[in-house]
Design a protein around this motif. Structure first.
Motif, PDB file in Angstrom:
ATOM      1  N   ASP A 161       0.884  -1.330   0.135  1.00  0.00           N
ATOM      2  CA  ASP A 161      -0.102   0.070   0.154  1.00  0.00           C
ATOM      3  C   ASP A 161       0.849   1.599  -0.042  1.00  0.00           C
ATOM      4  O   ASP A 161       2.202   1.189  -0.312  1.00  0.00           O
ATOM      5  N   ALA A 162       0.563   2.123   0.647  1.00  0.00           N
ATOM      6  CA  ALA A 162       1.172   3.179   0.059  1.00  0.00           C
ATOM      7  C   ALA A 162       2.138   3.524   1.422  1.00  0.00           C
ATOM      8  O   ALA A 162       3.064   4.922   0.541  1.00  0.00           O
ATOM      9  N   ASP A 163       1.471   2.694   2.308  1.00  0.00           N
ATOM     10  CA  ASP A 163       2.597   3.380   3.899  1.00  0.00           C
ATOM     11  C   ASP A 163       3.383   4.613   4.425  1.00  0.00           C
ATOM     12  O   ASP A 163       4.449   5.236   3.671  1.00  0.00           O
ATOM     13  N   GLU A 164       2.457   5.369   3.914  1.00  0.00           N
ATOM     14  CA  GLU A 164       2.387   6.715   4.839  1.00  0.00           C
ATOM     15  C   GLU A 164       3.447   7.462   5.472  1.00  0.00           C
ATOM     16  O   GLU A 164       4.410   7.770   5.634  1.00  0.00           O
ATOM     17  N   ASP A 165       3.283   6.505   6.337  1.00  0.00           N
ATOM     18  CA  ASP A 165       4.312   6.547   7.219  1.00  0.00           C
ATOM     19  C   ASP A 165       5.316   5.946   7.450  1.00  0.00           C
ATOM     20  O   ASP A 165       6.584   6.039   8.459  1.00  0.00           O
ATOM     21  N   TYR A 207       3.982   2.727  -7.050  1.00  0.00           N
ATOM     22  CA  TYR A 207       4.688   3.634  -5.315  1.00  0.00           C
ATOM     23  C   TYR A 207       6.066   4.619  -6.871  1.00  0.00           C
ATOM     24  O   TYR A 207       6.756   5.280  -5.414  1.00  0.00           O
ATOM     25  N   GLN A 208       6.224   4.881  -7.912  1.00  0.00           N
ATOM     26  CA  GLN A 208       7.170   5.581  -7.476  1.00  0.00           C
ATOM     27  C   GLN A 208       7.071   7.169  -7.869  1.00  0.00           C
ATOM     28  O   GLN A 208       8.318   7.777  -7.442  1.00  0.00           O
ATOM     29  N   ALA A 209       5.567   7.981  -7.495  1.00  0.00           N
ATOM     30  CA  ALA A 209       5.425   8.574  -7.091  1.00  0.00           C
ATOM     31  C   ALA A 209       6.055   9.286  -5.404  1.00  0.00           C
ATOM     32  O   ALA A 209       6.483  10.154  -5.113  1.00  0.00           O
ATOM     33  N   SER A 210       6.099   7.953  -4.452  1.00  0.00           N
ATOM     34  CA  SER A 210       6.427   7.849  -2.794  1.00  0.00           C
ATOM     35  C   SER A 210       7.198   7.305  -2.598  1.00  0.00           C
ATOM     36  O   SER A 210       5.853   5.776  -2.045  1.00  0.00           O
ATOM     37  N   PRO A 211       8.203   6.654  -2.957  1.00  0.00           N
ATOM     38  CA  PRO A 211       8.283   5.452  -2.772  1.00  0.00           C
ATOM     39  C   PRO A 211       8.473   5.432  -1.504  1.00  0.00           C
ATOM     40  O   PRO A 211       9.560   6.357  -0.830  1.00  0.00           O
ATOM     41  N   ARG A 212       8.555   3.980  -0.703  1.00  0.00           N
ATOM     42  CA  ARG A 212       9.213   3.887   0.618  1.00  0.00           C
ATOM     43  C   ARG A 212      10.113   2.432   0.795  1.00  0.00           C
ATOM     44  O   ARG A 212       9.784   1.408   0.023  1.00  0.00           O
ATOM     45  N   THR A 213      10.586   2.495   1.663  1.00  0.00           N
ATOM     46  CA  THR A 213      11.099   0.735   1.776  1.00  0.00           C
ATOM     47  C   THR A 213      10.733  -0.357   1.815  1.00  0.00           C
ATOM     48  O   THR A 213      10.982  -1.483   1.567  1.00  0.00           O
ATOM     49  N   SER A 214       9.188  -0.296   1.685  1.00  0.00           N
ATOM     50  CA  SER A 214       8.880  -1.302   2.292  1.00  0.00           C
ATOM     51  C   SER A 214       8.280  -2.518   0.893  1.00  0.00           C
ATOM     52  O   SER A 214       7.712  -2.935  -0.108  1.00  0.00           O
ATOM     53  N   HIS A 215       8.355  -1.467  -0.403  1.00  0.00           N
ATOM     54  CA  HIS A 215       7.930  -1.261  -1.491  1.00  0.00           C
ATOM     55  C   HIS A 215       9.311  -2.168  -2.450  1.00  0.00           C
ATOM     56  O   HIS A 215      10.333  -1.813  -2.020  1.00  0.00           O
ATOM     57  N   PRO A 216       9.361  -3.647  -2.581  1.00  0.00           N
ATOM     58  CA  PRO A 216      10.205  -4.323  -2.337  1.00  0.00           C
ATOM     59  C   PRO A 216      10.884  -4.116  -4.285  1.00  0.00           C
ATOM     60  O   PRO A 216      11.001  -5.694  -4.529  1.00  0.00           O
ATOM     61  N   VAL A 217      11.271  -3.256  -4.404  1.00  0.00           N
ATOM     62  CA  VAL A 217      12.156  -3.058  -6.234  1.00  0.00           C
ATOM     63  C   VAL A 217      13.344  -4.069  -5.441  1.00  0.00           C
ATOM     64  O   VAL A 217      13.829  -4.308  -6.406  1.00  0.00           O
ATOM     65  N   LYS A 218      13.859  -3.378  -4.057  1.00  0.00           N
ATOM     66  CA  LYS A 218      15.323  -3.552  -3.765  1.00  0.00           C
ATOM     67  C   LYS A 218      15.336  -5.845  -4.098  1.00  0.00           C
ATOM     68  O   LYS A 218      16.148  -5.970  -3.935  1.00  0.00           O
ATOM     69  N   ARG A 219      13.972  -6.289  -3.055  1.00  0.00           N
ATOM     70  CA  ARG A 219      13.698  -7.781  -3.121  1.00  0.00           C
ATOM     71  C   ARG A 219      14.112  -8.317  -4.576  1.00  0.00           C
ATOM     72  O   ARG A 219      14.564  -9.293  -4.649  1.00  0.00           O
ATOM     73  N   ILE A 220      13.683  -7.198  -5.736  1.00  0.00           N
ATOM     74  CA  ILE A 220      13.738  -7.999  -7.107  1.00  0.00           C
ATOM     75  C   ILE A 220      15.279  -7.669  -7.758  1.00  0.00           C
ATOM     76  O   ILE A 220      15.173  -9.219  -8.214  1.00  0.00           O
ATOM     77  N   PHE A 221      15.432  -7.026  -6.961  1.00  0.00           N
ATOM     78  CA  PHE A 221      16.924  -7.195  -7.469  1.00  0.00           C
ATOM     79  C   PHE A 221      18.001  -8.605  -7.039  1.00  0.00           C
ATOM     80  O   PHE A 221      19.213  -8.586  -7.592  1.00  0.00           O
ATOM     81  N   ARG A 222      17.657  -8.559  -5.662  1.00  0.00           N
ATOM     82  CA  ARG A 222      18.580  -9.680  -5.167  1.00  0.00           C
ATOM     83  C   ARG A 222      18.152 -10.863  -5.643  1.00  0.00           C
ATOM     84  O   ARG A 222      18.815 -11.691  -5.589  1.00  0.00           O
ATOM     85  N   TYR A 223      16.313 -10.745  -6.145  1.00  0.00           N
ATOM     86  CA  TYR A 223      16.447 -12.422  -6.453  1.00  0.00           C
ATOM     87  C   TYR A 223      17.203 -12.233  -8.043  1.00  0.00           C
ATOM     88  O   TYR A 223      17.479 -13.891  -8.508  1.00  0.00           O
TER      89      TYR A 223
END
Length: 351
Positions: free
Chosen positions: A105-109, A145-161
């Protein structure tokens, strides 16, 4: 000239065929006769300031390994390059691009990450989906979620995969029977923000995956039946386009199997009466029913365990993910095929 793709050209001479594809100032061509291919290369070099680059091995970031019976398309070099670019080369490998417990989700916090870097990573991964359908769903989900990315958005996990599977690519076999099939799946109300459905489709020519998508629809569906019905309409339109394109190659298809894991969606499509229960479905999706009645497609039920499009709509647990990725979609490594690749493949490049 092709009737659908105007950059495609075909020449038939006797029992031989020459196929030419133009991209800007590059030409990819191949044929069933070495004499016909050589004649075309010589003629183009005389008429234009062009040079023969030889057997097709590298084009637009795609790498090719050609053999008499199989072709392997991958982006291993590009994968290594983006790991180096974003300093992910020493990251810990992961076995899947997303956890089954992930519900974004947006994970605003949540903790904010560098937007420029996040967008750069998403853009690089989108280029990689040309040969890696196994990351299509995860990349498209993170892209929302490119407009407001958070650490919970797992783009780095894709790189690790990708660190765990850098050599994967698509296998195309010349020996498979040329049947055209489509698979589809829908995740009803899958988005936690606006509750719009995510549809996934894939199309196979024989046993080879040739097209796929993971797409969040613009409308909110009111039921699982409607979600599957909308996804089926999207897959149907792609199959009809492919059917028209393949006719330029002299390939003719009758009813195209469209495999759906929802019996209720199939019933709606086969019902010739627009009764009150389906009036709320947008008219543009009812062309699925029209093409079923015309005999262009054949709606077939498939059990959920054999629904290939599942990988484009939701995160899967490891064993299900690997089974669909490898055995069914043919996303494998170069050494996974039973065949043996050789040099002097049929496709060449003029630039």
């Amino acid at each position: 000239m092709g009737s659908v793709d105007k950059t495609l050209f075909l020449l038939s001479r006797g029992g031989d065929t020459l196929i030419i594809q133009i991209y800007v100032d590059d030409i990819i061509f191949g044929g069933s006769s070495h004499a016909l291919v050589s004649s075309f290369a010589e003629q183009m070099s005389r008429e234009f300031e062009m040079s023969l680059m030889g057997e097709l091995q590298f084009f637009l970031g795609l790498q090719f390994k050609q053999g008499p019976e199989e072709t392997f398309v991958h982006q291993a070099k590009y994968t290594r390059d983006i790991h180096k670019k974003f300093e992910m080369g020493d990251s810990k490998p992961m076995t899947t691009p997303m956890s089954t417990n992930t519900a974004l989700d947006a994970d605003e916090d949540g903790e904010v990450v560098d937007q420029k870097k996040f967008r750069g990573m998403i853009g690089s991964l989108l280029c990689l989906t040309a040969t890696r359908p196994d990351i299509q769903f995860a990349v498209c989900l993170c892209a929302c979620y490119q407009a407001s990315p958070r650490t919970s958005h797992p783009v780095k996990r894709i790189f690790r995969y990708l660190k765990f599977t850098p050599e994967l690519g698509l296998w195309y076999s010349s020996g498979s029977f040329l049947s055209l099939r489509g698979f589809l799946d829908a995740d009803h109300a899958g988005c936690r923000i606006d509750r719009k459905l995510t549809s996934g489709t894939c199309q196979l020519l024989g046993t080879s995956l040739v097209s796929w998508s993971s797409h969040k629809q613009a409308s909110v569906s009111l039921s699982t039946t409607e979600a599957e019905y909308i996804a089926a309409a999207s897959c149907c339109s792609k199959l009809l386009w492919m059917k028209a394109t393949l006719s330029d190659f002299g390939l003719r298809f009758g009813k195209i199997p469209l495999l759906v894991d929802s019996t209720s969606a199939i019933s709606v499509a086969k019902n010739p009466v627009l009764h009150s229960r389906t009036k709320y479905i947008d008219v543009r999706f009812h062309f699925l029913r029209d093409h079923y009645e015309k005999g262009d497609i054949d709606l077939i039920h498939v059990v959920s365990a054999n629904q290939l499009a599942d990988i484009f709509t939701k995160p899967l647990e490891f064993h299900a993910f690997v089974r669909l990725r490898g055995y069914r979609l043919k996303v494998l490594t170069m050494h996974s095929s039973r065949g043996r690749l050789r040099a002097n493949g049929p496709a060449s490049l003029l630039s």
